[in-house]
Design an enzyme around this catalytic site. Structure first.
Site, PDB file in Angstrom:
ATOM      1  N   ASN A  20       0.352  -9.142   5.090  1.00 24.27           N
ATOM      2  CA  ASN A  20       0.322  -7.703   5.300  1.00 24.27           C
ATOM      3  C   ASN A  20       0.362  -7.017   3.928  1.00 24.27           C
ATOM      4  O   ASN A  20       0.570  -7.674   2.906  1.00 24.27           O
ATOM      5  CB  ASN A  20       1.515  -7.275   6.164  1.00 24.27           C
ATOM      6  CG  ASN A  20       1.258  -5.999   6.931  1.00 24.27           C
ATOM      7  OD1 ASN A  20       0.361  -5.231   6.593  1.00 24.27           O
ATOM      8  ND2 ASN A  20       2.031  -5.759   7.963  1.00 24.27           N
ATOM      9  N   HIS A  59      -5.316  -1.022  11.722  1.00 22.59           N
ATOM     10  CA  HIS A  59      -4.801  -1.654  10.508  1.00 22.59           C
ATOM     11  C   HIS A  59      -5.619  -2.905  10.205  1.00 22.59           C
ATOM     12  O   HIS A  59      -6.130  -3.552  11.118  1.00 22.59           O
ATOM     13  CB  HIS A  59      -3.333  -2.029  10.737  1.00 22.59           C
ATOM     14  CG  HIS A  59      -2.588  -2.409   9.492  1.00 22.59           C
ATOM     15  ND1 HIS A  59      -2.504  -1.605   8.377  1.00 22.59           N
ATOM     16  CD2 HIS A  59      -1.849  -3.519   9.194  1.00 22.59           C
ATOM     17  CE1 HIS A  59      -1.758  -2.194   7.461  1.00 22.59           C
ATOM     18  NE2 HIS A  59      -1.356  -3.366   7.926  1.00 22.59           N
ATOM     19  N   GLN A  76       0.813  -1.213   0.000  1.00 22.47           N
ATOM     20  CA  GLN A  76       0.000   0.000   0.000  1.00 22.47           C
ATOM     21  C   GLN A  76       0.844   1.259   0.000  1.00 22.47           C
ATOM     22  O   GLN A  76       0.327   2.370  -0.177  1.00 22.47           O
ATOM     23  CB  GLN A  76      -0.928   0.010   1.219  1.00 22.47           C
ATOM     24  CG  GLN A  76      -0.209   0.190   2.542  1.00 22.47           C
ATOM     25  CD  GLN A  76      -1.127   0.026   3.738  1.00 22.47           C
ATOM     26  OE1 GLN A  76      -1.468  -1.088   4.104  1.00 22.47           O
ATOM     27  NE2 GLN A  76      -1.523   1.140   4.331  1.00 22.47           N
ATOM     28  N   CYS A  87      -4.997  -0.005   3.851  1.00 20.60           N
ATOM     29  CA  CYS A  87      -4.850  -1.408   4.245  1.00 20.60           C
ATOM     30  C   CYS A  87      -6.168  -2.172   4.168  1.00 20.60           C
ATOM     31  O   CYS A  87      -6.216  -3.321   3.723  1.00 20.60           O
ATOM     32  CB  CYS A  87      -4.271  -1.498   5.654  1.00 20.60           C
ATOM     33  SG  CYS A  87      -5.363  -0.835   6.923  1.00 20.60           S
TER      34      CYS A  87
END
Length: 453
Positions: free
Chosen positions: A394, A373, A75, A81
């Site tokens: 992630n 997040h 990102q 996210c």
């Protein structure tokens, strides 16, 4: 003695005195451990000093059930996210249908529509609250961040439902989609200025306000198009699969593309949260005032559940072959260079000789935690039917952890994960029926309205 003198005396009694300062300094200097920590922390990052190496070296990154065989996304300098995690969930099925190993939907396309829809959502909230003072707590909350990057699961679903999706090739990243600060700065000023003027038009009625809102949205449209490009209405879709076979679907709209390549029933997903505050009963649904991005979309609704259920449902989904979208307070007890989370990773109490005693409910109540997040569970290590650790995709690139895939010990899940998106059909019957209740409305500033970035 006058009342003013009483106030002066009370203020003096609460101030720091030279004697107190001398005592604090003496107490610090008299303990060798304090001087030792001072020497260590002034020369090294505190997390290096506080790190419990027994935990770090004891973490085995392997898991019994691993789904990912694709590359992690990035990102970059943006707060997308929640959007990346949602698209990463959907790209798994799309890649399988396309017969390719790696595939990405356009994150920039969804960012454009989120910004434009969110600008409209904000301006409608301003119209709705224009009879209140500008320093009213709700109005102040709205003005504090009129158009950030963060979001929630339901907001992701609302965008896909209304605007569809496109492949990354149809609307690739731009400098501003990967680093949104300058664009957001302009948008926030335009929207706050628009809020000022909408409030000034309040006496003329909602019709006049909405006429003026169109001018503000026109400026927002220009800013977004300048920074992000123009979202395609149609595009030619063709590709080559892993076997080098060429395919062409022809010209598609974003809605047609989403209908063909989204393999999960997004309408069936619900958001389970763990909110342990006494004011938040288990088995009840909640919503947060003025939380959303698409006007007239279904509201952002959470179902509060026990942590053990969140873990079990997430484990069952991963074991069954489906990644799980989740939101958490990402920076707590995190070692970024190796990509590890554990609830006891750092012993700050030993470094500072001070207790850290707040539990999760206390941290929520006293503003020490919130969801920050969103990511994707892509693996789980199951021992005797219970999760021991989790593998996490992630959206911070491939440079850290296992090429962008992190390891979370189960202790961290319980303390710092707040929500997961799961299928309604996976819920116990009593919780599934609770979804039909009208949600409890929390104020706009409640920490459960935090947006994942």
């Amino acid at each position: 003695m006058t009342k003013g003198s009483d106030r002066d005396r009370q203020a003096t009694g609460g101030s720091l005195t030279p004697d107190q300062l001398d005592l604090f300094e003496k107490e610090f200097s008299d303990r060798p451990a304090n001087r030792l920590m001072q020497n260590a922390v002034t020369q090294s990052p505190v997390d290096d000093v506080a790190l419990d190496r027994r935990i770090l070296t004891g973490i085995d990154h392997s898991v019994s059930h691993q789904l990912d065989d694709w590359k992690a996304t990035n990102q970059k300098q943006s707060g997308r996210c929640w959007m990346f995690a949602g698209l990463n969930l959907l790209r798994v099925g799309a890649a399988r249908k396309l017969g390719v190993k790696d595939f990405e939907f356009s994150q920039n396309y969804l960012l454009w529509w989120d910004k434009f829809e969110r600008a409209n959502y904000f301006l409608e909230a301003v119209i709705d609250t224009s009879d209140r003072d500008v320093d009213d707590r709700t109005v102040a909350h709205l003005l504090a961040d009129p158009i950030g990057d963060g979001g929630q699961w339901n907001m992701f679903v609302a965008l896909v439902a209304k605007h569809g999706l496109v492949p990354k090739s149809a609307m690739p990243e731009t400098d501003s989609s990967s680093a949104t600060r300058a664009m957001n700065r302009a948008l926030k000023t335009l929207l706050r200025q628009g809020a000022r003027d909408l409030r000034r038009h309040a006496a003329q009625g909602v019709g006049a306000q909405r006429e003026f809102k169109r001018e503000v949205l026109g400026a927002v449209h220009r800013v977004l198009s300048i920074h992000l490009g123009t979202p395609p209405r149609r595009f030619l879709w063709q590709w080559q699969d892993e076997a080098k076979v060429f395919h062409r679907d022809g010209w598609l709209t974003p809605a047609e593309f989403a209908a063909s390549y989204v393999q999960l029933p997004l309408d069936d997903y619900v958001c389970l949260v763990h909110d342990p505050r006494e004011s938040s009963p288990v088995g009840r649904t909640f919503t947060v005032e003025y939380l959303g991005n698409v006007v007239d979309a279904p509201p952002v609704v959470y179902l509060n559940a026990r942590m053990e259920l969140l873990k079990r449902l997430a484990m069952d989904a991963v074991v069954g072959g489906e990644p799980v979208w989740f939101g958490c307070d990402v920076a707590k007890m995190m070692r970024a260079d190796v990509g590890v989370w554990d609830a006891g990773l750092f012993d700050y109490a030993a470094v500072y000789d001070a207790p850290f005693t707040m539990d999760k409910a206390d941290r929520l109540l006293h503003h020490d935690t919130r969801m920050t997040h969103a990511m994707l569970f892509t693996g789980v290590d199951v021992v005797d039917g219970r999760p021991r650790r989790w593998r996490v995709e992630n959206s911070w690139g491939e440079e850290k952890a296992d090429k962008g895939f992190w390891t979370m010990n189960d202790s961290w899940f319980g303390e710092h994960v707040f929500e997961i998106a799961v299928r309604r059909s996976a819920l116990p019957p009593e919780l599934a029926s609770a979804l039909d209740q009208p949600p409890i409305v929390l104020p706009a500033w409640d920490p459960m309205g935090a947006l994942a970035e």
